[in-house]
Design a protein around this motif. Structure first.
Motif, PDB file in Angstrom:
ATOM      1  N   GLU A  77      -2.989   1.724  12.058  1.00  0.00           N
ATOM      2  CA  GLU A  77      -3.557   1.439  13.113  1.00  0.00           C
ATOM      3  C   GLU A  77      -3.660   0.380  14.164  1.00  0.00           C
ATOM      4  OE1 GLU A  77      -7.656   1.729  12.628  1.00  0.00           O
ATOM      5  OE2 GLU A  77      -7.932   1.304  14.634  1.00  0.00           O
ATOM      6  N   ALA A  78      -3.416  -0.978  12.887  1.00  0.00           N
ATOM      7  CA  ALA A  78      -3.666  -1.827  13.196  1.00  0.00           C
ATOM      8  C   ALA A  78      -2.133  -2.222  14.301  1.00  0.00           C
ATOM      9  CB  ALA A  78      -3.236  -3.530  12.806  1.00  0.00           C
ATOM     10  N   ASP A  79      -0.778  -1.493  14.187  1.00  0.00           N
ATOM     11  CA  ASP A  79       0.058  -1.472  13.903  1.00  0.00           C
ATOM     12  C   ASP A  79       0.511  -1.001  15.822  1.00  0.00           C
ATOM     13  OD1 ASP A  79       1.933  -3.030  12.282  1.00  0.00           O
ATOM     14  OD2 ASP A  79       2.466  -1.268  11.757  1.00  0.00           O
ATOM     15  N   ASN A  80      -0.475   0.223  15.699  1.00  0.00           N
ATOM     16  CA  ASN A  80      -0.275   1.573  17.528  1.00  0.00           C
ATOM     17  C   ASN A  80      -1.933   0.331  17.927  1.00  0.00           C
ATOM     18  OD1 ASN A  80      -0.280   4.831  16.720  1.00  0.00           O
ATOM     19  ND2 ASN A  80      -0.187   3.527  14.956  1.00  0.00           N
ATOM     20  N   LEU A  81      -2.405  -0.417  17.639  1.00  0.00           N
ATOM     21  CA  LEU A  81      -3.452  -0.844  18.522  1.00  0.00           C
ATOM     22  C   LEU A  81      -2.607  -2.113  19.063  1.00  0.00           C
ATOM     23  CD1 LEU A  81      -5.956  -1.482  19.759  1.00  0.00           C
ATOM     24  CD2 LEU A  81      -6.643  -3.215  18.614  1.00  0.00           C
ATOM     25  N   ALA A  82      -1.813  -2.674  18.554  1.00  0.00           N
ATOM     26  CA  ALA A  82      -1.221  -4.484  18.664  1.00  0.00           C
ATOM     27  C   ALA A  82      -0.099  -3.237  20.115  1.00  0.00           C
ATOM     28  CB  ALA A  82      -0.068  -4.452  17.865  1.00  0.00           C
ATOM     29  N   LEU A  83       0.731  -1.964  19.294  1.00  0.00           N
ATOM     30  CA  LEU A  83       1.514  -1.503  20.927  1.00  0.00           C
ATOM     31  C   LEU A  83       1.318  -1.134  21.860  1.00  0.00           C
ATOM     32  CD1 LEU A  83       3.678  -2.788  18.111  1.00  0.00           C
ATOM     33  CD2 LEU A  83       5.588  -0.441  19.095  1.00  0.00           C
ATOM     34  N   ILE A 213      -7.993   0.121   5.147  1.00  0.00           N
ATOM     35  CA  ILE A 213      -8.874  -1.900   5.409  1.00  0.00           C
ATOM     36  C   ILE A 213      -7.540  -1.669   5.626  1.00  0.00           C
ATOM     37  CG2 ILE A 213      -9.112  -2.269   3.411  1.00  0.00           C
ATOM     38  CD1 ILE A 213     -11.023  -2.579   6.643  1.00  0.00           C
ATOM     39  N   GLY A 214      -7.747  -1.837   6.870  1.00  0.00           N
ATOM     40  CA  GLY A 214      -6.402  -3.067   6.887  1.00  0.00           C
ATOM     41  C   GLY A 214      -6.549  -4.599   8.310  1.00  0.00           C
ATOM     42  N   ALA A 215      -6.083  -4.972   9.163  1.00  0.00           N
ATOM     43  CA  ALA A 215      -6.704  -5.876   9.930  1.00  0.00           C
ATOM     44  C   ALA A 215      -5.852  -6.228  11.198  1.00  0.00           C
ATOM     45  CB  ALA A 215      -7.051  -6.598   9.927  1.00  0.00           C
ATOM     46  N   LEU A 216      -6.444  -6.642  12.924  1.00  0.00           N
ATOM     47  CA  LEU A 216      -4.982  -6.695  13.176  1.00  0.00           C
ATOM     48  C   LEU A 216      -5.530  -8.024  13.832  1.00  0.00           C
ATOM     49  CD1 LEU A 216      -2.187  -6.826  15.007  1.00  0.00           C
ATOM     50  CD2 LEU A 216      -4.010  -5.979  16.568  1.00  0.00           C
ATOM     51  N   TYR A 217      -4.735  -9.690  14.098  1.00  0.00           N
ATOM     52  CA  TYR A 217      -5.432 -10.676  14.321  1.00  0.00           C
ATOM     53  C   TYR A 217      -4.538 -10.404  15.899  1.00  0.00           C
ATOM     54  CZ  TYR A 217      -3.324 -15.033  15.931  1.00  0.00           C
ATOM     55  OH  TYR A 217      -3.593 -16.024  16.970  1.00  0.00           O
ATOM     56  N   VAL A 218      -5.353 -10.694  16.559  1.00  0.00           N
ATOM     57  CA  VAL A 218      -5.175 -10.359  18.132  1.00  0.00           C
ATOM     58  C   VAL A 218      -5.576 -12.596  19.091  1.00  0.00           C
ATOM     59  CG1 VAL A 218      -5.810  -9.799  20.520  1.00  0.00           C
ATOM     60  CG2 VAL A 218      -6.147  -9.043  17.824  1.00  0.00           C
ATOM     61  N   ARG A 219      -4.449 -12.937  18.630  1.00  0.00           N
ATOM     62  CA  ARG A 219      -4.712 -14.127  19.535  1.00  0.00           C
ATOM     63  C   ARG A 219      -5.622 -14.907  20.575  1.00  0.00           C
ATOM     64  NH1 ARG A 219      -1.972 -18.986  19.172  1.00  0.00           N
ATOM     65  NH2 ARG A 219      -1.202 -18.757  17.378  1.00  0.00           N
ATOM     66  N   ARG A 220      -6.497 -15.817  20.796  1.00  0.00           N
ATOM     67  CA  ARG A 220      -7.589 -15.893  21.892  1.00  0.00           C
ATOM     68  C   ARG A 220      -6.997 -16.805  23.274  1.00  0.00           C
ATOM     69  NH1 ARG A 220     -12.864 -12.937  21.129  1.00  0.00           N
ATOM     70  NH2 ARG A 220     -13.511 -15.123  22.397  1.00  0.00           N
ATOM     71  N   HIS A 221      -5.603 -18.319  22.029  1.00  0.00           N
ATOM     72  CA  HIS A 221      -5.842 -19.193  23.402  1.00  0.00           C
ATOM     73  C   HIS A 221      -4.391 -19.277  23.130  1.00  0.00           C
ATOM     74  CE1 HIS A 221     -10.560 -19.762  23.263  1.00  0.00           C
ATOM     75  NE2 HIS A 221     -10.229 -19.211  21.621  1.00  0.00           N
ATOM     76  N   LYS A 222      -3.974 -19.862  24.543  1.00  0.00           N
ATOM     77  CA  LYS A 222      -2.609 -19.719  24.608  1.00  0.00           C
ATOM     78  C   LYS A 222      -1.389 -19.290  23.752  1.00  0.00           C
ATOM     79  CE  LYS A 222      -3.842 -24.585  25.025  1.00  0.00           C
ATOM     80  NZ  LYS A 222      -3.708 -26.749  24.404  1.00  0.00           N
TER      81      LYS A 222
END
Ligand SMILES: *Cc1c(COP(=O)(O)O)cnc(C)c1O
Length: 399
Positions: A77-83, A213-222
């Motif tokens: 799911e994290a990969d799907n959400l990222a792409l 369970i897993g996670a997606l890191y999503v950058r919030r700054h710069k």
């Protein structure tokens, strides 16, 4: 210690939950069962506190901020959400996506889905050593490129990609960089700032945590990464992933990642030593064998070997008391050679004659000796039974 059969040597497929992880999770199934979104009572507060502590711990291990961690059902799911999330939310910036040819199917199939929506995808080939050449990524860039996705470490051949160099290229050009770190977390150190990563996927059950369970890191700054959610609903996880949070699984994921991080150096050197023992025992006692992918840089627990004139499936059937994977993947009803092994240039026959060995936290030297012995024995028998003809020997002829 007596050898216990069957032996599990398929730690890239999944890992058992570490007892310390299970212990941390247990209270959150029963006494502390609150919904982390319930803000009106102590049951909810207790759950929320556990979730936020877990989020902060996970963030800290990769150099991220807690708010940058979005919990998902796993790395798929994290990969799907990222792409899909990035490409759909950034249509104004472009419509071009770059992935490598050895990505996990969660990435490749997401890319193929996006192609049907009009996204242009470049599948960058890897070299025969299993590494992505950063210059090949650079050459694939266009002024419409939005996202580059290259995994940190491969789940079949264990090769560790030059993610820092790729992150640098992406950053210079103002393009987002996603990496699937499911196999790498807890085995090599990753820092989203040093490595210039904008999105990172991870999975609980590859690091002695729970499945689902897993996670997606999503950058919030710069830069701040703009994402479109895949699910509509209660607006959890900053509206990026609706659904009631599985508190026990989240607590388990954090405990698992913390443990892996604490033990990383010692575990990595122990597993690499056992892996090298296994490799030498096989290579020194058999002809017509070779390692798939470079040994350096490679995950400490991975070995993948091609056996000439052998059908991997027949070999696994013959070695029933050891859990291993072959270089084939069952997609629909057919058994096809692994796309990763084909991508590094193996002919289909050698890809099908390849075996993945995945060592783990509880692998012992006795197990390694036993597995090496069985492999040498079975390869010898299969080749004697069917000289020159791969895989025609019925597996039961061996036992
Ligand atoms: C296991 C794995 C996945 C899928 O993870 P799930 O949590 O099972 O969805 C994705 N990518 C890689 C590299 C993996 O090893």
């Amino acid at each position: 210690m007596a050898l216990k059969l069957p032996i599990y040597m398929d730690y890239h497929a999944t890992t058992p939950v570490d007892p310390r992880v299970l212990e941390a999770m247990m209270p959150f199934f029963s006494e502390k069962f609150g919904n982390a979104a319930s803000v009106t009572h102590v049951f909810g507060w207790e759950a929320q506190e556990a979730v936020e502590k877990a989020r902060a711990q996970i963030a800290a291990t990769i150099g991220a901020e807690p708010k940058e961690i979005i919990f998902t059902s796993g790395a798929t799911e994290a990969d799907n959400l990222a792409l899909k999330g990035t490409m759909r939310a950034n249509a104004h910036r472009g419509n071009h996506l770059i992935v490598s040819t050895i990505e996990h199917n969660a990435v490749l199939d997401s890319a193929r889905r996006l192609e049907k929506e009009g996204i242009e995808v470049t599948y960058v080939p890897v070299r025969s050593d299993g590494l992505v050449d950063p210059d090949a990524i650079r050459r694939a860039l266009t002024d419409r490129t939005v996202l580059i996705s290259v995994m940190t470490a491969n789940n079949e051949i264990g090769t560790i990609q030059p993610i820092r160099a790729i992150g640098q290229i992406a950053r210079e050009r103002g393009i987002y960089f996603h990496t699937d770190a499911s196999q790498a977390i807890g085995k090599i150190s990753i820092d989203v700032n040093d490595d210039q990563i904008d999105l990172l996927s991870l999975s609980g059950h590859k690091v002695y945590g729970p499945k689902g369970i897993g996670a997606l890191y999503v950058r919030r700054h710069k830069p701040r990464v703009k994402l479109a959610a895949l699910l509509d609903g209660g607006g959890h996880e900053q509206r990026l992933r609706s659904g009631t949070l599985p508190v026990p699984l989240i607590v388990g994921l954090a405990r698992a990642i913390m443990l892996a991080r604490e033990m990383m150096e010692i575990e990595s050197s122990q597993q690499a030593a056992l892996r090298d023992l296994l490799m030498h025992a096989i290579l020194e006692n058999l002809d017509g064998v070779r390692v798939n992918g470079t040994m350096n840089p490679r995950l400490p627990n991975n070995l993948n070997i091609a056996f000439e004139k052998i059908d991997g499936e027949a070999m696994l059937t013959a070695i029933k008391d050891v859990a291993l994977s072959s270089g084939s993947a069952c997609s629909s009803a057919e058994v096809e050679p692994s796309h990763v092994l084909l991508a590094i240039g193996l002919p289909a026959e050698l890809a099908s004659g390849s075996i993945r060995f995945g060592l783990g936290r509880w692998t012992t030297e006795e197990e390694v000796d036993y597995v090496a012995g069985r492999v040498v024995e079975v390869v010898g028998s299969l080749r004697r039974l069917a000289p020159g003809r791969p895989g025609v020997a019925p597996a039961n002829a061996l036992n």
